[in-house]
Design an enzyme around this catalytic site. Structure first.
Site, PDB file in Angstrom:
ATOM      1  N   GLU A   1      78.684 -37.673  89.954  1.00  0.00           N
ATOM      2  CA  GLU A   1      79.429 -38.927  89.815  1.00  0.00           C
ATOM      3  C   GLU A   1      80.834 -38.556  89.399  1.00  0.00           C
ATOM      4  OE1 GLU A   1      78.229 -42.196  87.319  1.00  0.00           O
ATOM      5  OE2 GLU A   1      76.121 -41.882  87.830  1.00  0.00           O
TER       6      GLU A   1
ATOM      7  N   ASP B   1      82.843 -48.832  79.343  1.00  0.00           N
ATOM      8  CA  ASP B   1      82.827 -47.496  78.755  1.00  0.00           C
ATOM      9  C   ASP B   1      83.114 -47.461  77.269  1.00  0.00           C
ATOM     10  OD1 ASP B   1      82.174 -45.643  80.868  1.00  0.00           O
ATOM     11  OD2 ASP B   1      83.990 -46.387  81.838  1.00  0.00           O
TER      12      ASP B   1
END
Lengths: 397, 265
Positions: free
Chosen positions: B46, B57
């Site tokens: 990824e 995040d």
């Protein structure tokens, strides 16, 4: 029809929508359903109305600004006095509504973001009154600049969390509030402060702020026997403006939104996302943004913390795109000048945010006929800005 | 689905799916890191694109994005071409927030994907309802569009998403943002079990996995383990301490995390 939006997907034309991580999707669906049910519940509406009347002090007056009208020699100038609300701004209309909704949904905790602290104070106030715990995220820079509001929130029993991430202002406080909410979503209500964010927030906040325009329409009719010719309101996220404009969208009334021109559009230091921005997605909605070519958000600038936001509510983006509302910009200096004029002429110290709308309205009024009228949404009072204004005036001497 | 994703079916489970940020600490190290991860058993890579406002995040990836400032989707995809030249064979998916993708433009993305051998796309803030036409387009272009499900996803919704998923199905282990955690959400096992019953694709778990013990436990109940924050934190720490030989220590760390023989348990 302008008033049928948002559609079922939460869109105002191409704007709005719901761009959030999967974790939050159920909460937004739950919120939308709860809000729609509440809006059909007589008891809830009665309680909301009772609180707005007996706690916040609504309806707020529509004051004729006689001296300013004479000074500019054109249209009759009216001020919708949201500054006379409890806590000193229109923010409380939304905070009372959302916190009552949170309580109705059985959530015991409320989280909010704030820039200058006006929304944070409003939410802390409502949480104190209705017995919910309150956490307010505020950028570290704003915590330093607005220490008085930080202390107010603490007095009201709220926990203020200083946000260290990103550029440490409203944009980042919003990010952090959403991140926190994603982690606590099962028992926590996110009380957003403007007509921004993912659907249904722009819709909820607009409907809770519509009372500004609804009252104005009635009051203006009583005073003048007709609709106003023009209405002006300042636009950061745009909640006071949408609340004022929405009941007039189908009427033959010119609507003017005023963005923060900061040091001047040509300097690049401003918060005028409709005037200069491009279409993108921020905080869950598609709207106009200040961004670079790679889609990174550009930090805005304005003397006014309440207008210092890199995006704008999606409904404003839609109204700008369809040209139903015209958006202009006013610089820091023009806003400060308008603030001083209103203080001297009318004995009203407006919030520096509202002074942006005033500055534009003064320009417009001067060019209008004496038999016309113009309404300014005076969204808040300016006590919080005294320090800033002092610095500006000292600097210019 | 891309051929490289098809090949996952024959791999030993659990799949190891690391997340790294393109450009952190530098574009060159990103390439070296990708190759190193493949050598140490990564099955999918990824590749994250830095964004100014990463809502999903936690602090580790936020800081990483700051260090990688200036990296763009286009530049990151061009790094993949270089990785391929130097021997990278595993599927690579681009992990980007929606706004940078929107500004790049869909057509440009697909063109770059073809030019640079990119296999998949993951957009954490583009939910199922908003991604329909993009998913369709990905199918046509043989790009795997990776969908996410969370402990708060209802069974009906999970079924819908799982039916439409491509490449692998990404299950989020916890509420909140990315970052290392001790415990997962109590609904996680239910989520994985249901997800597996709804799709034949690999079902991978991400968010919060950082220890050998978690890797082993998670590996028992799903087909793939996604690790981001702890890899990024470790690379940053080792590279800062020792830019010339960070890779040696990092290999040792990876072994202790993902390999049976090096198990600390």
């Amino acid at each position: 029809m302008q008033t049928t939006y948002p559609d079922l997907k939460g869109r105002f034309g191409q704007f709005g929508g719901r761009y959030v991580p999967e974790t939050l999707m159920f909460a937004l669906e739950e919120l939308e359903e709860a809000f729609n049910l509440a809006m059909e519940d007589e008891d809830f509406l009665e309680e909301l109305d009772h609180e707005l009347t007996h706690y916040s002090g609504r309806p707020t007056p529509l004051s004729y600004a006689e001296n300013s009208t004479k000074r500019f020699g054109g249209a009759r100038i009216y001020l919708k006095r949201e500054d006379l609300n409890h806590t000193g701004a229109h923010k409380i209309n939304n905070a009372i509504g959302q916190v009552l909704l949170a309580k109705r949904m059985g959530k015991s905790k409320v989280v909010a973001e704030t820039g200058a602290g006006q929304h944070g104070v409003a939410v802390a106030t409502a949480c104190a009154r209705y017995g919910l715990s309150c956490k307010v995220f505020m950028g570290e820079e704003d915590v330093e600049r607005q220490s008085l509001n930080v202390f107010r929130m603490k007095l009201l029993g709220a926990e203020v969390i200083s946000v260290q991430s990103g550029s440490k202002t409203l944009k980042d406080a919003t990010n952090e509030a959403i991140r926190y909410w994603a982690g606590a979503v099962q028992d926590t209500f996110y009380c957003i402060g403007s007509v921004v964010g993912p659907h249904p927030y722009p819709y909820i906040v607009r409907n809770l702020q519509r009372i500004i325009g609804v009252e104005t329409k009635q009051q203006h009719h009583t005073l003048e026997g007709k609709l106003p010719d023009r209405i002006v309101a300042c636009v950061g996220g745009g909640s006071n403006a949408i609340g004022m404009f929405h009941p007039f969208l189908e009427d033959k009334v010119d609507l003017i939104g005023v963005e923060a021109g900061g040091h001047g559009i040509e300097t690049g230091e401003h918060a005028a996302s409709i005037t200069t921005g491009s279409i993108g997605v921020l905080h869950g909605a598609m709207t106009f943004l200040n961004q670079d070519l790679n889609g990174q958000i550009i930090e805005p600038y304005s003397i006014s913390a309440g207008l210092d936001y890199p995006g704008v509510g999606p409904e404003h983006a839609f109204l700008a795109d369809s040209k139903r509302v015209i958006y202009k910009t006013i610089t820091d200096d023009e806003a400060v000048e308008a603030l001083i004029i209103l203080s001297e002429e009318e004995g009203i110290l407006p919030a520096i945010e509202s002074a942006h709308a005033l500055a534009q309205a003064f320009k417009e009024a001067a060019e209008m006929d004496q038999n016309q009228s113009i309404v300014v949404c005076l969204s808040g009072r300016g006590d919080k800005d005294v320090g800033t204004i002092m610095k500006v005036m000292e600097g210019s001497q | 689905m891309s051929i490289r994703f098809e090949n996952l079916k024959s791999k030993t489970k659990p799949l190891f799916i690391p997340f790294i940020m393109a450009g952190d600490p530098s574009p060159e190290i990103t390439i070296e890191l990708a190759l190193l991860l493949q050598e140490e058993g990564a099955d999918v890579l990824e590749l994250g694109i830095p964004y100014s406002d990463p809502l999903a995040d936690g602090p580790v990836i936020q800081e990483s994005a700051k260090r990688a400032k200036g990296m763009t989707i286009k530049k990151a995809m061009q790094l993949v071409k270089e990785m391929r030249k130097r021997g990278l064979e595993i599927p690579v998916l681009i992990f980007t927030y929606f706004n940078p993708f929107l500004q790049l433009g869909r057509e440009t993305f697909f063109q770059l994907a073809e030019e640079n051998d990119v296999d998949g796309l993951l957009i954490p803030d583009l939910p199922f309802e908003e991604s329909e036409s993009l998913r369709q387009r990905c199918m046509e272009e043989q790009i795997s569009y990776i969908s996410l499900v969370a402990p708060t996803t209802s069974p009906e919704r999970l079924y819908q998403i799982a039916q439409e998923s491509q490449g692998f199905l990404y299950c989020v282990s916890s509420l909140g943002v990315t970052g290392e955690r001790k415990d997962f959400h109590p609904e996680t096992k239910r989520l994985l079990r249901e997800a597996k019953s709804f799709t034949d694709l690999p079902v991978a778990l991400g968010f919060g996995i950082s220890s050998r013990q978690q890797f082993v436990e998670v590996g028992k109940v799903c087909d793939g383990v996604i690790i981001g924050s702890s890899i990024i934190r470790k690379v940053h720490q080792l590279y800062t301490e020792c830019p010339d030989s960070w890779d040696v220590a990092f290999r040792a760390y990876l072994s202790s995390l993902t390999k049976e023989e090096a198990s600390v348990n």
